[in-house]
Motif scaffolding. Structure first.
Motif, PDB file in Angstrom:
ATOM      1  N   THR A  95       0.837  -1.203   0.000  1.00 24.82           N
ATOM      2  CA  THR A  95       0.000   0.000   0.000  1.00 24.82           C
ATOM      3  C   THR A  95       0.869   1.248   0.000  1.00 24.82           C
ATOM      4  N   GLU A  96       1.930   1.254   0.787  1.00 21.72           N
ATOM      5  CA  GLU A  96       2.831   2.409   0.841  1.00 21.72           C
ATOM      6  C   GLU A  96       3.592   2.586  -0.468  1.00 21.72           C
ATOM      7  N   ILE A  97       3.946   1.486  -1.128  1.00 19.00           N
ATOM      8  CA  ILE A  97       4.616   1.561  -2.432  1.00 19.00           C
ATOM      9  C   ILE A  97       3.697   2.227  -3.454  1.00 19.00           C
ATOM     10  N   CYS A  98       2.430   1.822  -3.453  1.00 13.86           N
ATOM     11  CA  CYS A  98       1.460   2.433  -4.368  1.00 13.86           C
ATOM     12  C   CYS A  98       1.284   3.919  -4.064  1.00 13.86           C
ATOM     13  N   LEU A 116      -5.500 -11.696  -1.242  1.00 13.63           N
ATOM     14  CA  LEU A 116      -4.977 -10.903  -0.123  1.00 13.63           C
ATOM     15  C   LEU A 116      -5.382  -9.433  -0.225  1.00 13.63           C
ATOM     16  N   MET A 117      -6.238  -9.111  -1.163  1.00 14.67           N
ATOM     17  CA  MET A 117      -6.622  -7.719  -1.450  1.00 14.67           C
ATOM     18  C   MET A 117      -7.750  -7.289  -0.498  1.00 14.67           C
ATOM     19  N   THR A 118      -7.406  -7.162   0.769  1.00 14.10           N
ATOM     20  CA  THR A 118      -8.408  -6.877   1.793  1.00 14.10           C
ATOM     21  C   THR A 118      -8.778  -5.395   1.797  1.00 14.10           C
ATOM     22  N   PRO A 119      -9.943  -5.060   2.345  1.00 14.93           N
ATOM     23  CA  PRO A 119     -10.337  -3.645   2.436  1.00 14.93           C
ATOM     24  C   PRO A 119      -9.319  -2.790   3.182  1.00 14.93           C
ATOM     25  N   LEU A 122      -6.703  -1.758   0.738  1.00 18.11           N
ATOM     26  CA  LEU A 122      -7.186  -0.889  -0.337  1.00 18.11           C
ATOM     27  C   LEU A 122      -7.607   0.486   0.157  1.00 18.11           C
ATOM     28  N   HIS A 123      -8.060   0.561   1.384  1.00 15.62           N
ATOM     29  CA  HIS A 123      -8.689   1.791   1.879  1.00 15.62           C
ATOM     30  C   HIS A 123      -7.844   3.052   1.681  1.00 15.62           C
ATOM     31  N   PRO A 124      -6.524   3.022   1.925  1.00 19.67           N
ATOM     32  CA  PRO A 124      -5.753   4.258   1.779  1.00 19.67           C
ATOM     33  C   PRO A 124      -5.524   4.706   0.335  1.00 19.67           C
ATOM     34  N   MET A 125      -5.876   3.867  -0.645  1.00 15.43           N
ATOM     35  CA  MET A 125      -5.486   4.210  -2.020  1.00 15.43           C
ATOM     36  C   MET A 125      -6.555   3.998  -3.072  1.00 15.43           C
ATOM     37  N   LEU A 126      -7.685   3.375  -2.741  1.00 20.86           N
ATOM     38  CA  LEU A 126      -8.650   3.028  -3.779  1.00 20.86           C
ATOM     39  C   LEU A 126      -9.207   4.247  -4.506  1.00 20.86           C
ATOM     40  N   ASP A 164     -16.221  -6.209  -1.666  1.00 19.40           N
ATOM     41  CA  ASP A 164     -15.837  -5.136  -0.747  1.00 19.40           C
ATOM     42  C   ASP A 164     -15.227  -3.955  -1.499  1.00 19.40           C
ATOM     43  N   ALA A 165     -14.429  -4.248  -2.531  1.00 23.37           N
ATOM     44  CA  ALA A 165     -13.816  -3.180  -3.319  1.00 23.37           C
ATOM     45  C   ALA A 165     -14.874  -2.359  -4.048  1.00 23.37           C
ATOM     46  N   VAL A 166     -15.883  -3.045  -4.600  1.00 19.72           N
ATOM     47  CA  VAL A 166     -16.970  -2.338  -5.280  1.00 19.72           C
ATOM     48  C   VAL A 166     -17.717  -1.435  -4.300  1.00 19.72           C
TER      49      VAL A 166
END
Length: 356
Positions: A95-98, A116-119, A122-126, A164-166
């Motif tokens: 997440t930090e790399i992104c 492994l793509m948990t909320p 994703l939350h800091p970058m989606l 969850d991503a949607v």
């Protein structure tokens, strides 16, 4: 619904100024990079093109990456796709790399198996990344597990993570495109319609159905020589599932390409427009030739990207490729195949081109 994302085509013609500089023999910076955050993977897919790298548990160094990414952006890199040798989300700093990439002004796309793509990750970058594409190659736990060969229960985790991503995208009002990609194999062909309907129901933006392509260095040869003529009717049926908000992209052009005898180009001209960073921060001219020193430009732990990109090793590599590399020995349907056909025609136009 057409392939508005041009997944079965290319987008280089939308960067005319960079192409014009290349035509004028300027040393241009790459538009696109593929970066591998992880050497390790939680799956052992039967079709994996990077099995020859042995899934070594190594991870991209966040601090060095943070130091180097502004210089990468300064050369003109516009986008980075995180994919590569392993599963990106296995890097605990992914997440930090992104985020560091986005902060440098570079667009981000992610190819992942999604387990492994948990909320939380994703939350800091989606709300900032351009797209996520999840590789899912079966519709039931049984068929999925037989292809992916990952931990039991991962199929359910992938479906939940996508849902969850949607939901998170809707909450954020994000423009991130969410899609699913499936490699068409004889054992999963009968499930493609059901999978497409599930994707539409989950409110994904698209589902891509693509052909297998043998990696020249790949250990697995199970699907080498697979052809797709028998699946054309399936493609027509899948396209009927598309709506105004969901698109099934059946990569028929790419499937047909497997049978073509001629590449349509005699040299690989695409190398200046893209590059590959492995998990050890080596920069390669082509991801197909990882380990071949003729394609190795240098390492970002030793020098910055600007120096490396203008360096002697890269210049010698490009010179060799322009004079010696025979693309017929490369991977069929490599990532730069359609771009190479486009660039070859620019350099070698046919008759009557002025009659526009």
């Amino acid at each position: 619904m057409s392939d508005n994302l041009r997944i079965d085509s290319h987008k280089l013609h939308l960067h005319p100024s960079r192409v014009a500089k290349w035509l004028a023999d300027e040393n241009i910076g790459p538009i696109f990079m593929e970066v591998s955050p992880s050497g390790a993977c939680n799956h052992r897919c039967r079709f994996c093109g990077y099995d020859f790298m042995n899934y070594v548990p190594k991870y991209l160094d966040l601090e060095i990456y943070r130091q180097r990414i502004p210089g990468i952006a300064a050369t003109g890199v516009k986008s980075i796709m995180f994919s590569g040798e392993g599963e990106p989300f296995m890097n605990r700093n992914f997440t930090e790399i992104c985020t560091a990439t986005l902060d440098a002004g570079i667009d981000v796309g992610i190819t992942t198996n999604g387990a492994l793509m948990t909320p939380e990750k994703l939350h800091p970058m989606l709300d900032r990344i351009s797209w996520i594409k999840v590789s899912c190659n079966g519709m039931s736990p049984g068929s999925y597990d037989s292809v992916h060969r990952g931990p039991e229960g991962d199929f359910g985790k992938v479906m939940q993570n996508l849902e969850d991503a949607v939901a998170m995208r809707k909450e954020f009002g994000s423009n991130c495109t969410l899609g699913l990609q499936s490699l068409l194999l004889p054992e999963n062909a009968g499930e493609m319609k059901e999978l497409a309907l599930r994707c539409r129901e989950m409110r994904l933006d698209y589902m891509v159905v693509k052909p297998y392509s043998q990696h020249p260095q790949g250990i697995t040869k199970e699907f080498d020589g697979l052809t797709y003529e028998e699946f054309k009717e399936l493609g027509r049926e899948l396209r009927k599932i598309s709506t105004d908000s969901f698109n099934v992209i059946f990569r028929e052009k790419t499937m047909d390409r497997l049978q073509e005898q001629e590449r349509g180009y005699e040299r690989c001209h695409a190398l200046p427009f893209w590059s590959y960073m492995d998990v050890d921060m080596n920069i390669w001219g082509c991801g197909i030739y990882i380990g071949d020193e003729r394609f190795h430009y240098g390492n970002l732990t030793e020098q910055n990207f600007e120096e490396l990109w203008a360096g002697e090793k890269r210049m010698l590599s490009l010179k060799w490729c322009n004079s010696e590399l025979d693309p017929s020995s490369c991977r069929v349907n490599c990532r730069m195949d359609k771009i190479n056909a486009y660039l070859w025609e620019l350099k070698n136009p046919g008759a009557h081109v002025n009659f526009i």
